[in-house]
Scaffold this active site. Sequence first.
Site, PDB file in Angstrom:
ATOM      1  N   ALA A   1      23.339  -6.989 -33.258  1.00 51.84           N
ATOM      2  CA  ALA A   1      22.727  -6.901 -31.934  1.00 51.84           C
ATOM      3  C   ALA A   1      23.111  -5.556 -31.338  1.00 51.84           C
ATOM      4  CB  ALA A   1      23.205  -8.048 -31.050  1.00 51.84           C
TER       5      ALA A   1
ATOM      6  N   SER B  34      22.790  -3.017 -28.345  1.00 53.71           N
ATOM      7  CA  SER B  34      22.421  -2.872 -26.936  1.00 53.71           C
ATOM      8  C   SER B  34      22.077  -1.441 -26.571  1.00 53.71           C
ATOM      9  CB  SER B  34      23.572  -3.347 -26.053  1.00 53.71           C
ATOM     10  OG  SER B  34      24.696  -2.498 -26.206  1.00 53.71           O
ATOM     11  N   GLY B  35      22.477  -0.498 -27.408  1.00 51.02           N
ATOM     12  CA  GLY B  35      22.303   0.909 -27.073  1.00 51.02           C
ATOM     13  C   GLY B  35      23.569   1.533 -26.538  1.00 51.02           C
ATOM     14  N   GLY B  36      24.665   0.792 -26.581  1.00 53.16           N
ATOM     15  CA  GLY B  36      25.960   1.300 -26.141  1.00 53.16           C
ATOM     16  C   GLY B  36      26.837   1.670 -27.318  1.00 53.16           C
TER      17      GLY B  36
ATOM     18  N   ASP C  68      29.795   0.493 -28.213  1.00 49.84           N
ATOM     19  CA  ASP C  68      30.478  -0.603 -28.898  1.00 49.84           C
ATOM     20  C   ASP C  68      29.607  -1.239 -29.974  1.00 49.84           C
ATOM     21  OD1 ASP C  68      32.758  -0.267 -27.302  1.00 49.84           O
ATOM     22  OD2 ASP C  68      31.916  -1.538 -25.737  1.00 49.84           O
ATOM     23  N   SER C  69      28.381  -1.596 -29.624  1.00 47.86           N
ATOM     24  CA  SER C  69      27.503  -2.218 -30.620  1.00 47.86           C
ATOM     25  C   SER C  69      27.114  -1.224 -31.700  1.00 47.86           C
ATOM     26  CB  SER C  69      26.256  -2.805 -29.953  1.00 47.86           C
ATOM     27  OG  SER C  69      25.501  -1.812 -29.294  1.00 47.86           O
TER      28      SER C  69
ATOM     29  N   CYS D 217      23.791 -15.522 -20.572  1.00 42.44           N
ATOM     30  CA  CYS D 217      23.032 -14.743 -21.549  1.00 42.44           C
ATOM     31  C   CYS D 217      23.661 -14.856 -22.931  1.00 42.44           C
ATOM     32  CB  CYS D 217      22.966 -13.280 -21.106  1.00 42.44           C
ATOM     33  SG  CYS D 217      21.954 -12.233 -22.173  1.00 42.44           S
TER      34      CYS D 217
ATOM     35  N   CYS E  20      22.027  -6.749 -15.395  1.00 45.60           N
ATOM     36  CA  CYS E  20      20.921  -5.978 -15.959  1.00 45.60           C
ATOM     37  C   CYS E  20      19.598  -6.204 -15.243  1.00 45.60           C
ATOM     38  CB  CYS E  20      20.785  -6.265 -17.451  1.00 45.60           C
ATOM     39  SG  CYS E  20      20.213  -7.937 -17.863  1.00 45.60           S
TER      40      CYS E  20
END
Length: 372
Positions: A6, A8-10, A12-13, A101, A193
């Site tokens: 997954a 997220s665009g950050g 960490d992921s 979520c 978000c």
Amino acid sequence: MRVMAAMSGGVDSSVAAARLVAEGHEVIGVHLALASTPTTLRVGSRGCCSLEDSGDARRVADALGIPFYVWDFSDRFREDVVDPFINSYEMGETPNPCLRCNEKIKFQALLDRGIALGFDAVATGHYARLKDGELRRAIDDNKDQSYVLGVLNDEQLAHCLFPLGDTRKPDIRKEAEAAGLVTASKPDSHDICFIPDGNTKAFLGNHIGVRSGDLKDQDGNVIGHHDGIYGFTIGQRKGLGLPGPAPDGKPRYVTDIDADTGTVTVGTRDDLRVGRLYADRLIRLDEHEGSTQECQVQVRAHGGVVDATVTIDDGVATIDLHSPLTGVARGQAAVIYRPDPDGDIVLGSGTICDTVSVSKLQPTTAGASSNS
């Protein structure tokens, strides 16, 4: 292992996906489109579901050489996260939509689709550890996210991977920089978000409208009025709309919200101190039914833990705090931990449905000092 990362665009992921690729897993990157219309996408904002975030996730996937997909879960997100968030505030609660979520979208809808497509696990950039099937705190206490994962059930945890749990955040950024990932210096997200400007009261007002009610003191005297209980949360001090200071000059805080009457009660900080919590909608606590245990409880994502005696009876957890907490609201998650030298273990969680103030309990039920 076939793994859905997954993304997220950050940072960490991104690093989580990179580690899985380096370990030799068959990995695909998935970004979740959660906004229902283009106008609700947060262009340029620091979040996990904006157009910019989607582009960053795609660029990282391209750099890693893995397939990348954007899956539209906007209808499911509205139904399972946004609408319950609004309804919870209408009931005088203070929910955490990120937990919802995780429970309903990232580790249910996403996992269900992944398993149907033949994948073995979902991996995220959360800071937490899984050891011997038990969810534990991360090595990095400052970034630990086991609290927001406390809503996951055993089946979901059996298909989860958290590659970052044994690493501290500064080292994650260094790793991203060394790998040349575009997200290496990207700031962390902290806001909700689907509320891009951070104005929760305005967002709720647009959906709920004006529902006037009274502001009362601890003696039941009407001291003001409001346009809706959704504009308040337990422990709130600012923006109460009171006509003047309290007679004793002490700050006033929201101590109770009554959805049935539309009444918001205010009092002093001492009135906020609670010594007992009740939680229902229990997750992973069924095996402890009928038992009483000495545990620890955490009621905020970035809050501390307090020792507590937890009794599970008829699907409800009675949590007697060894020292008081302040500003605890209905709708918050109470995550129960068992201390362990190898990382505190998450036993499960529940949703706080009621609290009892220290003043209404025997003096020995809760200690004299408060924890925030």
